[in-house]
Design an enzyme around this catalytic site. Sequence first.
Site, PDB file in Angstrom:
ATOM      1  CG  ASN A  70      -1.681   1.229   1.451  1.00 55.28           C
ATOM      2  OD1 ASN A  70      -1.799   2.058   0.558  1.00 55.28           O
ATOM      3  ND2 ASN A  70      -2.227   1.389   2.655  1.00 55.28           N
ATOM      4  CD1 TRP A  71       3.259   0.957  -3.040  1.00 56.13           C
ATOM      5  CD2 TRP A  71       3.309   2.219  -4.895  1.00 56.13           C
ATOM      6  NE1 TRP A  71       3.873   0.227  -4.030  1.00 56.13           N
ATOM      7  CE2 TRP A  71       3.920   0.980  -5.185  1.00 56.13           C
ATOM      8  CE3 TRP A  71       3.225   3.169  -5.907  1.00 56.13           C
ATOM      9  CZ2 TRP A  71       4.444   0.680  -6.442  1.00 56.13           C
ATOM     10  CZ3 TRP A  71       3.737   2.873  -7.166  1.00 56.13           C
ATOM     11  CH2 TRP A  71       4.342   1.629  -7.421  1.00 56.13           C
ATOM     12  CE  LYS A  72       0.004   3.264   4.732  1.00 58.80           C
ATOM     13  NZ  LYS A  72       0.063   3.365   6.182  1.00 58.80           N
ATOM     14  CG  HIS A 125      -5.670   1.827   5.285  1.00 61.46           C
ATOM     15  ND1 HIS A 125      -5.233   2.849   6.084  1.00 61.46           N
ATOM     16  CD2 HIS A 125      -4.647   0.944   5.203  1.00 61.46           C
ATOM     17  CE1 HIS A 125      -3.984   2.593   6.469  1.00 61.46           C
ATOM     18  NE2 HIS A 125      -3.612   1.444   5.934  1.00 61.46           N
ATOM     19  CD  GLU A 157      -2.777   5.531   6.807  1.00 60.96           C
ATOM     20  OE1 GLU A 157      -2.759   5.582   5.561  1.00 60.96           O
ATOM     21  OE2 GLU A 157      -1.865   5.000   7.479  1.00 60.96           O
ATOM     22  CD  GLU A 199      -3.312  -2.625   7.468  1.00 60.69           C
ATOM     23  OE1 GLU A 199      -2.188  -2.839   7.004  1.00 60.69           O
ATOM     24  OE2 GLU A 199      -3.994  -1.618   7.198  1.00 60.69           O
ATOM     25  N   GLY A 236       2.535   2.351  10.691  1.00 61.28           N
ATOM     26  CA  GLY A 236       3.454   3.458  10.496  1.00 61.28           C
ATOM     27  C   GLY A 236       4.165   3.889  11.768  1.00 61.28           C
ATOM     28  CB  SER A 281       5.398  -1.562  11.948  1.00 56.80           C
ATOM     29  OG  SER A 281       4.947  -0.236  12.171  1.00 56.80           O
ATOM     30  N   GLY A 301       2.952  -1.118   4.275  1.00 56.41           N
ATOM     31  CA  GLY A 301       2.896   0.304   3.943  1.00 56.41           C
ATOM     32  C   GLY A 301       4.277   0.849   3.619  1.00 56.41           C
ATOM     33  N   GLY A 302       4.918   1.442   4.615  1.00 56.14           N
ATOM     34  CA  GLY A 302       6.192   2.144   4.415  1.00 56.14           C
ATOM     35  C   GLY A 302       7.221   1.362   3.614  1.00 56.14           C
TER      36      GLY A 302
HETATM   37  P1  PGA Z   1       2.964   0.389   7.612  1.00 53.61           P
HETATM   38  O1  PGA Z   1       1.493   0.540   6.999  1.00 53.61           O
HETATM   39  O2  PGA Z   1       3.534  -0.879   7.036  1.00 53.61           O
HETATM   40  O3  PGA Z   1       3.703   1.615   7.154  1.00 53.61           O
HETATM   41  O4  PGA Z   1       2.809   0.307   9.090  1.00 53.61           O
HETATM   42  C1  PGA Z   1       0.643  -0.563   6.873  1.00 53.61           C
HETATM   43  C2  PGA Z   1      -0.660  -0.131   6.278  1.00 53.61           C
HETATM   44  O5  PGA Z   1      -1.122   0.971   6.567  1.00 53.61           O
HETATM   45  O6  PGA Z   1      -1.293  -0.881   5.489  1.00 53.61           O
END
Ligand code: PGA
Length: 253
Positions: free
Chosen positions: A5-7, A90, A92, A163, A169, A206, A227-228
């Site tokens: 997930n590149w966000k 998600h 966010e 999650e 993050g 993470s 994510g990251g």
């Molecule tokens: P993260 O994000 O790996 O940066 O913690 C995971 C996600 O939001 O899907």
Amino acid sequence: MVAGNWKMNTTVDEGIALAQAVCAAVSGTTGVDVAVLPPFTHLWAIRQVLEGTGVRLGAQDVFYRDSGAFTGEISPAMLAGWCDLTLVGHSERRHLFGERDDEVGKKFVASLAHGLEVIVAVGETSDERDAGSTFDVVERQLDAVFAELETPPSVDDWVIAYEPVWAIGTGRTATPEQAQEVVAHIKQHVRARYLDGAPRVLYGGSVTPANAASLFAEPDIDGALVGGVSLRAEEFSVIVAAAAEAIAGRATA
Ligand code: PGA
């Protein structure tokens, strides 16, 4: 499955380069369902990059109506036929943009109706975990999805991502035992209430090359939503390789 997930990261050019690097880095690895979820602006161009590589394409969100006066939204009808997956719910979206459980459910149903596979994300905040309500929260989020469905989906058409919000993050990964406990509960809840089987359940929050193998060693964790680290092709490919090893281990167990 390992999905990146590149966000809200990368320009279109950077995204194309990242997709090329991901394809190259994972090209030797078989047996893992790999997907990238770039921003909407990149999807059409990256579709061409992924052609013939086996890496699948996903959108980070989607609206639930087919068309109309919904400024700024993207409909599943626009993605159908060339984009493989959508991600809905998600944390966010839920916490920064106030998305409600029933809206997540509508997005889920609309995606399936257009032949898109869906990853639905669920997870508790740290306050909810401290209050001992983790299971209640993930059940509520899943029940809201099923409340929108008229016919139960095939387990192959969707994926759940567990999650924990406090792990996203933050560098504070859930321990494999914590993740396994909730993932097993999710599968049990889906089986007890709704379906004969359970879909794949990913862990997200993470995930790194350092902790992926220990998460994948848990019996119910079927992959990761990353994510990251998904913005760094080499490191992402190490997570994909860890998933491939875990699959090989399960096959011989
Ligand atoms: P993260 O994000 O790996 O940066 O913690 C995971 C996600 O939001 O899907």
